[in-house]
Design a protein around this motif. Structure first.
Motif, mmCIF file in Angstrom:
data_model
loop_
_atom_site.group_PDB
_atom_site.id
_atom_site.type_symbol
_atom_site.label_atom_id
_atom_site.label_comp_id
_atom_site.label_asym_id
_atom_site.label_seq_id
_atom_site.Cartn_x
_atom_site.Cartn_y
_atom_site.Cartn_z
ATOM 1 N N LEU A 114 0.819 -1.211 0.000
ATOM 2 C CA LEU A 114 0.000 0.000 0.000
ATOM 3 C C LEU A 114 0.851 1.257 0.000
ATOM 4 C CD1 LEU A 114 -2.867 -0.992 2.466
ATOM 5 C CD2 LEU A 114 -2.994 -0.799 -0.018
ATOM 6 N N ASP A 115 2.184 1.105 0.138
ATOM 7 C CA ASP A 115 3.062 2.265 0.029
ATOM 8 C C ASP A 115 3.244 2.705 -1.422
ATOM 9 O OD1 ASP A 115 4.319 -0.189 -0.319
ATOM 10 O OD2 ASP A 115 6.251 0.482 0.450
ATOM 11 N N ASP A 116 2.684 1.944 -2.357
ATOM 12 C CA ASP A 116 2.660 2.342 -3.771
ATOM 13 C C ASP A 116 1.240 2.130 -4.289
ATOM 14 O OD1 ASP A 116 3.121 2.946 -6.408
ATOM 15 O OD2 ASP A 116 4.910 1.691 -6.607
ATOM 16 N N PRO A 117 0.322 3.049 -3.936
ATOM 17 C CA PRO A 117 -1.113 2.857 -4.236
ATOM 18 C C PRO A 117 -1.416 2.631 -5.703
ATOM 19 C CG PRO A 117 -0.777 4.731 -2.766
ATOM 20 C CD PRO A 117 0.579 4.327 -3.260
ATOM 21 N N LEU A 118 -0.663 3.272 -6.611
ATOM 22 C CA LEU A 118 -0.948 3.149 -8.042
ATOM 23 C C LEU A 118 -0.794 1.706 -8.498
ATOM 24 C CD1 LEU A 118 -1.665 4.629 -10.648
ATOM 25 C CD2 LEU A 118 0.789 4.990 -11.029
ATOM 26 N N LYS A 119 0.196 0.990 -7.961
ATOM 27 C CA LYS A 119 0.418 -0.398 -8.358
ATOM 28 C C LYS A 119 -0.668 -1.321 -7.821
ATOM 29 C CE LYS A 119 5.400 -0.327 -9.156
ATOM 30 N NZ LYS A 119 6.712 -0.929 -8.809
ATOM 31 N N VAL A 120 -1.333 -0.899 -6.755
ATOM 32 C CA VAL A 120 -2.422 -1.705 -6.197
ATOM 33 C C VAL A 120 -3.675 -1.567 -7.044
ATOM 34 C CG1 VAL A 120 -3.954 -2.001 -4.207
ATOM 35 C CG2 VAL A 120 -1.513 -1.595 -3.847
ATOM 36 N N THR A 121 -3.946 -0.371 -7.510
ATOM 37 C CA THR A 121 -5.210 -0.093 -8.195
ATOM 38 C C THR A 121 -5.137 -0.279 -9.709
ATOM 39 O OG1 THR A 121 -4.626 2.265 -8.309
ATOM 40 C CG2 THR A 121 -5.918 1.531 -6.410
ATOM 41 N N SER A 122 -3.948 -0.581 -10.233
ATOM 42 C CA SER A 122 -3.815 -0.632 -11.703
ATOM 43 C C SER A 122 -3.485 -2.025 -12.223
ATOM 44 C CB SER A 122 -2.726 0.356 -12.158
ATOM 45 O OG SER A 122 -1.477 0.013 -11.593
ATOM 46 N N ILE A 123 -3.792 -3.058 -11.477
ATOM 47 C CA ILE A 123 -3.487 -4.416 -11.915
ATOM 48 C C ILE A 123 -4.487 -4.878 -12.970
ATOM 49 C CG2 ILE A 123 -3.358 -6.837 -11.199
ATOM 50 C CD1 ILE A 123 -2.334 -5.908 -8.518
ATOM 51 N N THR A 124 -3.968 -5.366 -14.094
ATOM 52 C CA THR A 124 -4.794 -5.969 -15.140
ATOM 53 C C THR A 124 -4.314 -7.395 -15.350
ATOM 54 O OG1 THR A 124 -5.085 -3.826 -16.248
ATOM 55 C CG2 THR A 124 -5.550 -5.822 -17.530
ATOM 56 N N VAL A 125 -5.202 -8.359 -15.194
ATOM 57 C CA VAL A 125 -4.802 -9.757 -15.322
ATOM 58 C C VAL A 125 -4.959 -10.208 -16.776
ATOM 59 C CG1 VAL A 125 -5.443 -10.230 -12.927
ATOM 60 C CG2 VAL A 125 -7.105 -10.653 -14.745
ATOM 61 N N LYS A 126 -4.073 -11.127 -17.197
ATOM 62 C CA LYS A 126 -4.111 -11.643 -18.572
ATOM 63 C C LYS A 126 -5.055 -12.828 -18.716
ATOM 64 C CE LYS A 126 0.629 -10.227 -19.663
ATOM 65 N NZ LYS A 126 1.981 -10.682 -20.084
ATOM 66 N N THR A 127 -5.196 -13.584 -17.641
ATOM 67 C CA THR A 127 -6.021 -14.788 -17.669
ATOM 68 C C THR A 127 -7.038 -14.737 -16.539
ATOM 69 O OG1 THR A 127 -4.184 -16.099 -18.547
ATOM 70 C CG2 THR A 127 -6.004 -17.317 -17.533
ATOM 71 N N GLY A 128 -8.309 -14.844 -16.854
ATOM 72 C CA GLY A 128 -9.342 -14.902 -15.826
ATOM 73 C C GLY A 128 -9.633 -13.565 -15.181
ATOM 74 N N MET A 149 -9.452 1.719 -0.515
ATOM 75 C CA MET A 149 -8.858 1.814 -1.850
ATOM 76 C C MET A 149 -8.600 0.420 -2.412
ATOM 77 S SD MET A 149 -5.097 3.305 -2.827
ATOM 78 C CE MET A 149 -4.358 2.010 -1.800
ATOM 79 N N LEU A 150 -8.084 -0.469 -1.572
ATOM 80 C CA LEU A 150 -7.858 -1.850 -2.000
ATOM 81 C C LEU A 150 -9.176 -2.547 -2.282
ATOM 82 C CD1 LEU A 150 -6.179 -4.476 -2.299
ATOM 83 C CD2 LEU A 150 -6.374 -4.732 0.186
ATOM 84 N N ASP A 151 -10.142 -2.365 -1.411
ATOM 85 C CA ASP A 151 -11.455 -2.983 -1.552
ATOM 86 C C ASP A 151 -12.080 -2.628 -2.905
ATOM 87 O OD1 ASP A 151 -13.754 -4.370 -0.965
ATOM 88 O OD2 ASP A 151 -14.418 -3.063 0.652
ATOM 89 N N GLU A 152 -11.943 -1.383 -3.275
ATOM 90 C CA GLU A 152 -12.536 -0.912 -4.528
ATOM 91 C C GLU A 152 -11.813 -1.459 -5.760
ATOM 92 O OE1 GLU A 152 -12.258 3.242 -3.906
ATOM 93 O OE2 GLU A 152 -13.770 3.263 -2.312
ATOM 94 N N SER A 153 -10.575 -1.926 -5.586
ATOM 95 C CA SER A 153 -9.832 -2.459 -6.730
ATOM 96 C C SER A 153 -10.266 -3.878 -7.085
ATOM 97 C CB SER A 153 -8.325 -2.430 -6.435
ATOM 98 O OG SER A 153 -7.985 -3.379 -5.441
ATOM 99 N N ILE A 154 -10.933 -4.567 -6.141
ATOM 100 C CA ILE A 154 -11.475 -5.908 -6.421
ATOM 101 C C ILE A 154 -12.902 -5.718 -6.912
ATOM 102 C CG2 ILE A 154 -11.873 -8.226 -5.506
ATOM 103 C CD1 ILE A 154 -8.960 -7.361 -5.469
ATOM 104 N N ARG A 155 -13.034 -5.435 -8.190
ATOM 105 C CA ARG A 155 -14.337 -5.053 -8.736
ATOM 106 C C ARG A 155 -14.519 -5.687 -10.118
ATOM 107 N NH1 ARG A 155 -10.894 -0.610 -9.147
ATOM 108 N NH2 ARG A 155 -10.468 0.053 -11.290
ATOM 109 N N GLY A 156 -15.715 -5.527 -10.652
ATOM 110 C CA GLY A 156 -16.006 -6.049 -11.984
ATOM 111 C C GLY A 156 -16.832 -7.329 -11.921
ATOM 112 N N ALA A 157 -17.683 -7.502 -12.905
ATOM 113 C CA ALA A 157 -18.566 -8.664 -12.942
ATOM 114 C C ALA A 157 -17.794 -9.931 -13.282
ATOM 115 C CB ALA A 157 -19.677 -8.434 -13.971
ATOM 116 N N ILE A 158 -18.194 -11.028 -12.637
ATOM 117 C CA ILE A 158 -17.621 -12.343 -12.917
ATOM 118 C C ILE A 158 -18.747 -13.253 -13.393
ATOM 119 C CG2 ILE A 158 -16.459 -14.350 -11.925
ATOM 120 C CD1 ILE A 158 -15.169 -12.514 -9.899
ATOM 121 N N PRO A 159 -18.619 -13.883 -14.566
ATOM 122 C CA PRO A 159 -19.680 -14.762 -15.069
ATOM 123 C C PRO A 159 -20.039 -15.846 -14.057
ATOM 124 C CG PRO A 159 -18.051 -14.362 -16.778
ATOM 125 C CD PRO A 159 -17.493 -13.780 -15.518
#
Length: 419
Positions: A114-128, A149-159
């Motif tokens: 969390l000492d680098d917030p941008l890296k926490v909120t900008s993760i894009t996964v390649k698979t799944g 801030m972390l909580d909000e980064s775990i977002r998006g619909a999952i089939p």
């Protein structure tokens, strides 16, 4: 990847008992506070490795307040889990940067601070999907907004057909009942929260010597036993230092001030604690810049860690009770001076520091934990006495050693002025 040679493992035998609800829960927040040796971190690591292999679309984000603390904690625990489950052949492990990949599918375990917030909120996964997060030692996160801030980064619909679910797992030692974690997850839980407490008594792999540590603690330090033994919330009353705050600052802001550093030795049960800070006697401010805090460190390792951190040229005031260690570190090249100590040195050192505002850099997570739990001891009637508890005091002692020449000078000046 050939998966035909399957290994049959009994999870109950591998994982052990005491975590049935934890293992099965699928709500948003899975929160586990526990004592030392309650196997909460190891159980969590086993769960993630098992279930990432079970759910092909799952990716995991592992978080601590400070990135540099991940390698010797969560990263190591997950490696242990991979080995315990005998699935090393299926995982690729990288240390720079920290990352784990499940080779059959490409699923990943990411590590962030969390000492680098941008890296926490900008993760894009390649698979799944990024559907799971593990926040270890979450007690270190003093600001609830950082967790949000972390909580909000775990977002998006999952089939729905994937069978996946979004979940944040939170593990910690419950040192302070006033922490926001208690109010948010334990005082007012809902259907999306599993809030549980575990302790060493559910760890069937402790031997007699391990259990004796807790029995001795129960007898000699019942206050610590409530937290470190039973996993109950710590009751913090009568802090030794009250005038402190957590605040980021840069070297440019304080580089003209006096550098101070101290070292308190530990090994098996207690950590070795190294502290470096900056003293502003005129403005009465003490800046806490950095720390080293580890158990099981040889003197050679202490030297290497201090050298790696860039502090090998600093004058370090160390515990005088370890003359052999001081001599050895001097031979390695450190500028070690023994603390003078003496009668009432603890009291005078504390009194001197109490006159300062203490500003703590957010990366000093162990310093923050100690200073927020370092309290005055009590007598058998529950009354505070003018003596601090013999606990949460490793960095506190290192800080006191570091300012000793200033506190002794101030004490001498006051005595001389009274003559």
């Amino acid at each position: 990847m050939n998966l035909k040679n399957k290994i049959v493992i009994s999870l109950p035998k591998v994982v052990g008992k005491g975590y049935r609800d934890f293992w099965k829960f699928k709500g948003r927040y899975r929160v586990c506070k526990g004592s030392r040796a309650s196997k909460k971190s190891k159980t969590t690591a086993l769960w993630f490795i098992t279930n990432m292999m079970k759910y092909p679309g799952a990716n995991l984000l592992v978080v601590r307040k400070v990135y540099r603390t991940l390698k010797d904690s969560c990263f190591t625990e997950l490696q242990w889990a991979i080995n315990r489950l005998q699935v090393q052949a299926y995982w690729e492990i990288k240390e720079s940067p920290l990352e784990m990949t499940y080779k059959p599918t490409g699923q990943k375990i990411y590590f962030r601070g969390l000492d680098d917030p941008l890296k926490v909120t900008s993760i894009t996964v390649k698979t799944g999907y990024l559907c799971w997060a593990w926040v270890e030692e979450s007690y270190e996160i003093t600001n609830e907004s950082d967790f949000n801030m972390l909580d909000e980064s775990i977002r998006g619909a999952i089939p729905e057909e994937t069978g996946l679910f979004k979940q944040i797992t939170i593990t910690f030692n419950p040192w302070n009942e006033k922490h926001w974690l208690k109010k948010r997850f334990f005082d007012n839980p809902d259907d999306e929260v599993l809030a549980m407490t575990t302790n060493y008594m559910c760890n069937e792999w402790l031997d007699k010597s391990d259990l004796k540590v807790f029995e001795t603690m129960k007898k000699n330090n019942p206050r610590r036993y409530q937290v470190a033994g039973l996993g109950n919330w710590g009751i913090v009353d009568g802090l030794v230092y009250e005038n402190w705050k957590e605040q980021a600052f840069t070297l440019d802001e304080i580089k003209e001030l006096t550098t101070i550093s101290g070292l308190d030795y530990g090994y098996t049960n207690d950590p070795t604690a190294f502290f470096i800070g900056f003293l502003d006697e005129h403005q009465k401010k003490l800046y806490i810049w950095d720390e080293i805090y580890q158990k099981g460190m040889s003197n050679r390792k202490i030297f290497e860690e201090i050298q790696l951190a860039g502090y090998s040229k600093e004058t370090i005031i160390a515990d005088s009770a370890e003359p052999k260690s001081n001599d050895e570190l001097r031979r390695y090249g450190l500028r070690i001076q023994p603390a003078v100590k003496g009668k009432d040195s603890i009291s005078y050192g504390i009194q001197y520091i109490q006159d300062f505002e203490i500003i703590i850099h957010p990366r000093c997570v162990n310093f923050l934990t100690e200073i927020s739990n370092y309290t005055w001891d009590k007598d058998k009637f529950g009354n505070s006495i003018n003596q601090p508890i013999d606990d949460f005091n490793h960095l506190m002692d290192a800080m006191r050693y570091a300012v000793e020449r200033f506190s002794r000078r101030a004490r001498y000046s006051s005595i001389k002025g009274g003559i």
